[in-house]
Design a protein around this motif. Sequence first.
Motif, PDB file in Angstrom:
ATOM      1  N   LYS A 207       0.913  -1.105   0.055  1.00 55.44           N
ATOM      2  CA  LYS A 207       0.102  -0.009  -0.032  1.00 55.44           C
ATOM      3  C   LYS A 207       0.776   1.250   0.024  1.00 55.44           C
ATOM      4  CE  LYS A 207      -3.934  -2.255   2.582  1.00 55.44           C
ATOM      5  NZ  LYS A 207      -4.782  -2.146   3.896  1.00 55.44           N
ATOM      6  N   ALA A 209       2.053   5.237   0.646  1.00 58.27           N
ATOM      7  CA  ALA A 209       1.720   6.286   1.789  1.00 58.27           C
ATOM      8  C   ALA A 209       0.473   6.972   1.400  1.00 58.27           C
ATOM      9  CB  ALA A 209       2.935   7.169   1.745  1.00 58.27           C
ATOM     10  N   ASN A 210      -0.028   7.299   0.317  1.00 58.55           N
ATOM     11  CA  ASN A 210      -1.288   8.123   0.106  1.00 58.55           C
ATOM     12  C   ASN A 210      -1.963   7.269  -0.674  1.00 58.55           C
ATOM     13  OD1 ASN A 210      -0.222  10.489   1.312  1.00 58.55           O
ATOM     14  ND2 ASN A 210       1.060  10.854  -0.701  1.00 58.55           N
ATOM     15  N   PRO A 211      -2.790   6.541   0.094  1.00 56.04           N
ATOM     16  CA  PRO A 211      -3.747   5.591  -0.536  1.00 56.04           C
ATOM     17  C   PRO A 211      -4.713   6.442  -1.931  1.00 56.04           C
ATOM     18  CG  PRO A 211      -4.355   5.609   1.714  1.00 56.04           C
ATOM     19  CD  PRO A 211      -3.432   7.014   1.471  1.00 56.04           C
ATOM     20  N   ARG A 213      -7.217   7.547  -4.330  1.00 53.72           N
ATOM     21  CA  ARG A 213      -8.751   8.281  -3.939  1.00 53.72           C
ATOM     22  C   ARG A 213      -9.830   7.558  -5.018  1.00 53.72           C
ATOM     23  NH1 ARG A 213      -5.326  12.056  -5.513  1.00 53.72           N
ATOM     24  NH2 ARG A 213      -6.483  12.512  -7.425  1.00 53.72           N
ATOM     25  N   GLU A 238     -10.956   0.368   1.488  1.00 55.98           N
ATOM     26  CA  GLU A 238      -9.989   0.490   2.684  1.00 55.98           C
ATOM     27  C   GLU A 238      -8.863  -0.703   2.772  1.00 55.98           C
ATOM     28  OE1 GLU A 238     -11.719   2.103   5.927  1.00 55.98           O
ATOM     29  OE2 GLU A 238     -11.994   4.050   5.120  1.00 55.98           O
ATOM     30  N   THR A 243      -8.855   4.705  -0.607  1.00 52.28           N
ATOM     31  CA  THR A 243      -9.755   5.608   0.355  1.00 52.28           C
ATOM     32  C   THR A 243     -11.079   6.132  -0.471  1.00 52.28           C
ATOM     33  OG1 THR A 243     -10.048   7.309   1.853  1.00 52.28           O
ATOM     34  CG2 THR A 243      -8.614   7.816  -0.040  1.00 52.28           C
TER      35      THR A 243
END
Length: 331
Positions: A207, A209-211, A213, A238, A243
């Motif tokens: 995963k 660091a920034n999921p 969008r 999730e 996210t």
Amino acid sequence: MHKKSLSSSGHFPGFLSGGILSLTLTATALLSPLQAAADPVTVPSCNRQVTFDTPPKAAVSNDVNLTEMMLVLGLRDRMVGYTGISGWKTLDEKMRDGVAELPELSEKYPTKEVLIGADADFYFAGWNYGMKVGGEVTPETLTPFDIKVYELTESCIHIGEKNKVTMQDMYNDLLNLGAIFGVEEKAKTLVSEYKTELSNFEKGLKKPANPLRVFVYDSGEDKPFTAGRYAMPTAIIEAAGGTNIMDDFDKSWATVGWEAVVDRNPEVVVIVNYGNVTAEQKIAYMKNNPAFANIDAVKNERFVVLEYVEATPGPRNIEAVKKLATAFYGS
């Protein structure tokens, strides 16, 4: 989501295939003997406690995903029928096999008369999954007819406060059904296998660091019907490393304005496939509308399709996580 009845709600069922959870609905599984409950069983159902002196013998389930929960626990021989499927969707082959000997008592939401006429003693439904707040069929209206109701956990937000959706909501329903029908050990084993499969998969998922969008597009053109913080896709997304851009939308399944979608600029759009408008048509609508031209997901043509039964609480949720993770990150 059956076509959920805020705006109505509907979705599809099925059985997990592959991995350690290859749950094929064989005649042996479906007709497995039920453990007799020696003592009354009480389970929580939304804001109620429901007591069963003996396991139900004439159950009815509404919607494909709820029906699939019954079938995966081997409860077909305790069912007298199901409701709320063909009015919104077409059964896939696995589902047709699973309910082959059961009648569909109502194409959409059943009336009290339908359930009474079937001599039902149990109704597995949810709010906007076969029941409407203030409607004709509710736990209270069925009580005089000795029809007990168990409510889908995800749907409880419609009648009171609830925590944000998690995969535990689906596990909770399987465990409660297991207790109600006297197949508690089978339900515990199934849930344990689901958790293990998901945990093992997530360990190998890289995963970022920034999921990513993600926006869930269920239906609608003037205003999209989507999943908020209480709808199962939020938990699935999730778990897959993304996210939901509507994570702060204090609803389950409901409509939003397209402006909010454009402003939040999703990198991936999850299409829920069911009903008369196909997934391909929904994708084409977004790709051909100039208003969406600058959305990252549209520019990069990043769309992934979940069947209704994958996007609503039920046995196919684990496979849905894997499908999304593969689409998100190629895992």
